[in-house]
Design an enzyme around this catalytic site. Structure first.
Site, PDB file in Angstrom:
ATOM      1  N   LEU A 106       0.829  -1.216   0.000  1.00  0.00           N
ATOM      2  CA  LEU A 106       0.000   0.000   0.000  1.00  0.00           C
ATOM      3  C   LEU A 106       0.859   1.260   0.000  1.00  0.00           C
ATOM      4  CD1 LEU A 106      -2.694  -1.254   2.545  1.00  0.00           C
ATOM      5  CD2 LEU A 106      -2.924  -1.075   0.057  1.00  0.00           C
ATOM      6  N   SER A 108       3.562   2.331   1.817  1.00  0.00           N
ATOM      7  CA  SER A 108       4.007   3.068   3.002  1.00  0.00           C
ATOM      8  C   SER A 108       5.292   3.815   2.682  1.00  0.00           C
ATOM      9  CB  SER A 108       4.208   2.117   4.183  1.00  0.00           C
ATOM     10  OG  SER A 108       5.112   1.102   3.849  1.00  0.00           O
ATOM     11  N   SER A 109       6.118   3.257   1.800  1.00  0.00           N
ATOM     12  CA  SER A 109       7.391   3.923   1.496  1.00  0.00           C
ATOM     13  C   SER A 109       7.189   5.180   0.653  1.00  0.00           C
ATOM     14  CB  SER A 109       8.377   2.952   0.842  1.00  0.00           C
ATOM     15  OG  SER A 109       7.825   2.386  -0.305  1.00  0.00           O
ATOM     16  N   GLU A 141      14.012   5.859  -3.735  1.00  0.00           N
ATOM     17  CA  GLU A 141      13.747   4.414  -3.654  1.00  0.00           C
ATOM     18  C   GLU A 141      14.831   3.635  -4.429  1.00  0.00           C
ATOM     19  OE1 GLU A 141      10.227   3.797  -2.489  1.00  0.00           O
ATOM     20  OE2 GLU A 141      10.296   1.641  -2.642  1.00  0.00           O
ATOM     21  N   ASP A 153       3.466   4.743  -7.515  1.00  0.00           N
ATOM     22  CA  ASP A 153       3.203   4.970  -6.095  1.00  0.00           C
ATOM     23  C   ASP A 153       3.331   6.454  -5.752  1.00  0.00           C
ATOM     24  OD1 ASP A 153       3.236   2.229  -6.175  1.00  0.00           O
ATOM     25  OD2 ASP A 153       5.192   2.027  -5.224  1.00  0.00           O
TER      26      ASP A 153
HETATM   27  C1  GLA Z   1       5.275  -1.410  -6.733  1.00  0.00           C
HETATM   28  C2  GLA Z   1       6.157  -0.361  -7.402  1.00  0.00           C
HETATM   29  C3  GLA Z   1       5.378   0.412  -8.474  1.00  0.00           C
HETATM   30  C4  GLA Z   1       4.665  -0.537  -9.441  1.00  0.00           C
HETATM   31  C5  GLA Z   1       3.903  -1.620  -8.666  1.00  0.00           C
HETATM   32  C6  GLA Z   1       3.327  -2.682  -9.570  1.00  0.00           C
HETATM   33  O1  GLA Z   1       4.256  -0.789  -6.011  1.00  0.00           O
HETATM   34  O2  GLA Z   1       6.676   0.524  -6.451  1.00  0.00           O
HETATM   35  O3  GLA Z   1       6.242   1.294  -9.151  1.00  0.00           O
HETATM   36  O4  GLA Z   1       5.565  -1.078 -10.349  1.00  0.00           O
HETATM   37  O5  GLA Z   1       4.708  -2.276  -7.708  1.00  0.00           O
HETATM   38  O6  GLA Z   1       2.388  -2.149 -10.438  1.00  0.00           O
END
Ligand code: GLA
Length: 358
Positions: A106, A108-109, A141, A153
């Protein structure tokens, strides 16, 4: 003292498409990270993570990835990336707290990254677009956590809109928002398991996708259609073909889903979520038994229009699209079924589509 809040995110459709320059639908969730912070004159960063009850302190001029207090990497990585981009950052003290379950997929990072970028912006004002803030989080990241993630994200956290799904074109970086009907609601079911060293599996999937694009002679899998992929199938080793089929299928599902959402056809939208999960099982192989159980149970319920794993995979959570009036009994029966199967309750969270970080 300043305070900043950034939500987590759930991926609605478009799994592992972002780093293939593809399409995603997501939303910001009702759980997030709060940072309270003050500047200091000591040129130090002093951090306290309330949920872990852990401290980290260090000199601003001596930043490096941490092997022990790995939670601090998301903050330090963002500070390092901002400084690389010419932002003047001085010392600060920050207390971090979060309502996002860790390891659930979800984000969090990303939530912590964007909350950090905004905290620094409030303490030491600088100009930057929300998209570039997201890029700072992504770079943090890559460099401090070792995950070669896309931008889904961070964009979802930085650019979502209340009561809307966020549509992201990860090539043009055009972002738009589609209203969600009031008669549906989202339920997150966190299995509580993590089956793989996520960074390793994730980066390996990314490499397979990039290999597929190379072998097909295109810039990214975004440039491949389902029929084009079938026609060129012989060029790809079996496993690479399956990875590509997932991404190509997801891009096409997002395009269809976007039109369905615009016409409030939520049942058909949900069907694409189930299809997406099937593709995760058979093509991308980023699901696991517990997630398949949760999606299988959800599918039996007339209250649930669609369900799939959300995020990287290999454990974590599913996202369920549910008729609002039936959401509570749906949550109760999903939880009970999981407990009967695995002897422990999943974490069930209802969520609205929320506003971006502020
Ligand atoms: C993680 C990665 C995203 C994306 C999803 C899969 O959340 O951080 O960049 O690639 O997986 O859709």
């Amino acid at each position: 003292m300043i305070t900043t809040y950034a939500p987590g995110r759930a991926e609605l459709l478009g799994n592992h498409t972002d780093y293939n320059e593809g399409l995603v639908l997501s939303l910001a969730i009702s759980y997030g990270t709060t940072i309270s912070a003050d500047a200091n004159d000591a040129g130090e960063i002093n951090l306290y993570a309330r949920e872990f009850d852990r401290h980290w302190s260090g000199k601003l001029d001596n930043l490096a990835p941490q092997g022990r207090e790995t939670w601090a990497n998301y903050i330090l990585g963002v500070v390092a990336q901002l400084r690389r981009r010419g932002v003047t950052v001085s010392g600060f003290d920050a207390e971090i707290s979060s309502t996002i379950p860790i390891g659930a997929g979800l984000s969090s990072s990303a939530s912590l990254e964007i909350a950090t970028a905004l905290t620094v912006q409030k303490l030491f004002p600088y100009e930057m677009s929300r998209l570039d803030l997201a890029r700072v989080g992504q770079a943090a990241e890559h460099t401090y956590a070792g995950v070669k993630c896309g931008l889904l994200d961070q964009i979802s956290v930085a650019l979502s809109k209340q009561n809307h799904a966020t549509y992201i074109d990860c090539r043009a970086f055009e972002i738009s928002h589609l209203p969600l009907g009031a008669d549906v609601e989202f339920v997150i079911a966190h299995s509580g398991v993590k089956h793989a060293l996520t960074a390793g599996e994730y980066n390996e999937r990314r490499e397979s996708c990039e290999a597929a694009a190379r072998l097909l002679g295109v810039k990214a899998l975004r440039d491949v259609t389902a029929s084009g992929l079938e026609a060129a199938r012989a060029k790809l080793p079996g496993r690479v073909y399956k990875r590509a089929a997932h991404v190509v299928g997801e891009n096409e599902r997002v395009t269809r889903a976007r039109d369905l959402l615009a016409n409030n056809k939520m049942k058909e939208f949900g069907a694409l979520m189930f299809e997406s999960h099937e593709s995760s099982i058979h093509n991308f192989e980023n699901s696991c038994e517990e997630l398949d159980f949760l999606v299988g149970e959800a599918r039996k319920s007339p209250a649930c229009l669609g369900a799939r794993l959300s995020g990287g995979g290999f454990g974590g959570a599913t996202i369920n699209l549910v008729r609002r009036k039936d959401a509570d009994p749906f949550c109760a029966s999903l939880s009970a079924a999981y407990e009967q199967q695995y002897g422990k309750r999943p974490l069930i969270l209802k969520t609205e589509a929320c506003a971006a970080a502020e």
